[in-house]
Design a protein around this motif. Structure first.
Motif, PDB file in Angstrom:
ATOM      1  N   GLU A   1      13.359  22.212   2.527  1.00  0.00           N
ATOM      2  CA  GLU A   1      11.959  22.301   2.726  1.00  0.00           C
ATOM      3  C   GLU A   1      11.318  20.802   2.005  1.00  0.00           C
ATOM      4  O   GLU A   1      10.528  20.097   2.549  1.00  0.00           O
ATOM      5  N   HIS A   2      11.761  20.578   0.700  1.00  0.00           N
ATOM      6  CA  HIS A   2      11.210  19.302   0.112  1.00  0.00           C
ATOM      7  C   HIS A   2      11.589  18.038   0.982  1.00  0.00           C
ATOM      8  O   HIS A   2      10.785  17.276   1.226  1.00  0.00           O
ATOM      9  N   HIS A   3      12.958  18.130   1.500  1.00  0.00           N
ATOM     10  CA  HIS A   3      13.130  17.053   2.492  1.00  0.00           C
ATOM     11  C   HIS A   3      12.316  16.932   3.689  1.00  0.00           C
ATOM     12  O   HIS A   3      11.833  15.617   4.131  1.00  0.00           O
ATOM     13  N   ARG A   4      12.213  17.928   4.390  1.00  0.00           N
ATOM     14  CA  ARG A   4      11.186  17.876   5.399  1.00  0.00           C
ATOM     15  C   ARG A   4       9.825  17.255   5.089  1.00  0.00           C
ATOM     16  O   ARG A   4       9.140  16.637   5.750  1.00  0.00           O
TER      17      ARG A   4
ATOM     18  N   LYS B   1       5.489  13.238   5.429  1.00  0.00           N
ATOM     19  CA  LYS B   1       4.804  12.387   4.869  1.00  0.00           C
ATOM     20  C   LYS B   1       4.952  10.768   5.149  1.00  0.00           C
ATOM     21  O   LYS B   1       4.213  10.086   5.622  1.00  0.00           O
ATOM     22  N   LEU B   2       5.993  10.629   5.020  1.00  0.00           N
ATOM     23  CA  LEU B   2       6.690   9.129   5.484  1.00  0.00           C
ATOM     24  C   LEU B   2       6.423   8.635   6.873  1.00  0.00           C
ATOM     25  O   LEU B   2       5.824   7.750   7.514  1.00  0.00           O
TER      26      LEU B   2
ATOM     27  N   LEU C   1       2.446   8.146   7.051  1.00  0.00           N
ATOM     28  CA  LEU C   1       2.214   6.967   6.687  1.00  0.00           C
ATOM     29  C   LEU C   1       2.356   5.870   7.587  1.00  0.00           C
ATOM     30  O   LEU C   1       1.724   4.911   7.854  1.00  0.00           O
ATOM     31  N   ARG C   2       3.825   6.063   8.181  1.00  0.00           N
ATOM     32  CA  ARG C   2       4.216   5.058   9.108  1.00  0.00           C
ATOM     33  C   ARG C   2       3.275   4.813  10.587  1.00  0.00           C
ATOM     34  O   ARG C   2       2.763   3.875  10.888  1.00  0.00           O
ATOM     35  N   SER C   3       2.876   5.944  10.924  1.00  0.00           N
ATOM     36  CA  SER C   3       1.963   6.258  11.880  1.00  0.00           C
ATOM     37  C   SER C   3       0.480   5.651  11.588  1.00  0.00           C
ATOM     38  O   SER C   3       0.073   4.943  12.545  1.00  0.00           O
ATOM     39  N   ASP C   4       0.211   6.083  10.600  1.00  0.00           N
ATOM     40  CA  ASP C   4      -1.308   5.454  10.121  1.00  0.00           C
ATOM     41  C   ASP C   4      -1.171   3.838   9.910  1.00  0.00           C
ATOM     42  O   ASP C   4      -2.123   3.307  10.516  1.00  0.00           O
TER      43      ASP C   4
ATOM     44  N   ASN D   1      -4.508   7.920   5.160  1.00  0.00           N
ATOM     45  CA  ASN D   1      -3.377   7.122   4.584  1.00  0.00           C
ATOM     46  C   ASN D   1      -3.126   7.265   3.184  1.00  0.00           C
ATOM     47  O   ASN D   1      -2.005   7.487   2.635  1.00  0.00           O
ATOM     48  N   LEU D   2      -4.041   6.889   2.415  1.00  0.00           N
ATOM     49  CA  LEU D   2      -3.951   7.051   0.787  1.00  0.00           C
ATOM     50  C   LEU D   2      -3.997   8.649   0.532  1.00  0.00           C
ATOM     51  O   LEU D   2      -3.192   8.763  -0.392  1.00  0.00           O
ATOM     52  N   GLY D   3      -4.539   9.541   1.217  1.00  0.00           N
ATOM     53  CA  GLY D   3      -4.515  11.063   0.995  1.00  0.00           C
ATOM     54  C   GLY D   3      -3.006  11.428   1.243  1.00  0.00           C
ATOM     55  O   GLY D   3      -2.523  12.113   0.518  1.00  0.00           O
ATOM     56  N   THR D   4      -2.309  10.848   2.263  1.00  0.00           N
ATOM     57  CA  THR D   4      -1.071  11.187   2.705  1.00  0.00           C
ATOM     58  C   THR D   4      -0.178  10.647   1.696  1.00  0.00           C
ATOM     59  O   THR D   4       0.823  11.370   1.218  1.00  0.00           O
ATOM     60  N   PHE D   5      -0.566   9.405   1.140  1.00  0.00           N
ATOM     61  CA  PHE D   5       0.342   8.710   0.127  1.00  0.00           C
ATOM     62  C   PHE D   5       0.292   9.698  -1.240  1.00  0.00           C
ATOM     63  O   PHE D   5       1.421   9.845  -2.112  1.00  0.00           O
ATOM     64  N   GLY D   6      -1.045  10.424  -1.501  1.00  0.00           N
ATOM     65  CA  GLY D   6      -1.252  11.061  -2.671  1.00  0.00           C
ATOM     66  C   GLY D   6      -0.189  12.334  -2.595  1.00  0.00           C
ATOM     67  O   GLY D   6       0.431  12.690  -3.650  1.00  0.00           O
TER      68      GLY D   6
END
Length: 172
Positions: free
Chosen positions: A23-26, A31-32, A35-38, A72-77
């Protein structure tokens, strides 16, 4: 009975650990990917803005880019929270944060350009500022993903070892 209960409990612990790792890996991978998509979409969006000749649409582009940045910054958080759960990513995560900030800051000047400045400086700006920073962000996300995959494999090996120990204990 005690032996069976102990074995059952150990098997459940192994299953729970494996489920938690997956689950952690997924979550990190999702999230990554976001980030790439954004980053890709924002680059396309800035390119479209630089090619658009209508001055009236500048507020719309600016608002849309702000939304991309906020998301993007929310996803990074969210990624940062997940990274704190596992050590090993901290340096790359900090580097990714710096690269993301550079990337987003690099786009600020274009909204103050005149139509003539957009026409003459748009393509060179994309090539010299936006694309290198975008590539730096994407490279870092790839490195973090590779580290995440390596960590998952290491932890799975530990779980397999625990499973083998359980099996040996049952045989004994």
């Amino acid at each position: 009975v005690v032996s069976l209960l102990t074995a059952s409990q150990r098997a459940q612990e192994i299953y729970t650990e494996l489920d938690r790792l997956n689950e952690h890996h997924r979550d990190v991978e999702a999230k990554l990917r976001r980030l790439r998509s954004d980053v890709h979409l924002s680059g396309i969006f800035v390119r479209d803005y630089l090619l658009d000749r209508e001055q009236a649409r500048i507020p719309e582009y600016r608002q849309r880019l702000k939304e991309f940045r906020r998301d993007n910054l929310g996803t990074f958080g969210e990624l940062l929270v997940l990274a704190r759960q596992r050590s090993g990513n901290n340096q790359r995560i900090a580097s990714l944060q710096a690269r993301l900030e550079e990337y987003w800051q690099s786009m600020n000047p274009v909204f103050d350009w005149t139509p003539a400045e957009k026409a003459s400086g748009g393509v060179p700006f994309l090539r010299s500022e936006v694309l290198p920073r975008r590539e730096a962000v994407l490279t870092l996300t790839q490195q973090i993903e590779e580290l995440n995959n390596a960590n998952l494999e290491t932890q799975r090996a530990e779980v397999r070892q625990r499973h083998a120990n359980l099996r040996d204990g049952l045989h004994t």
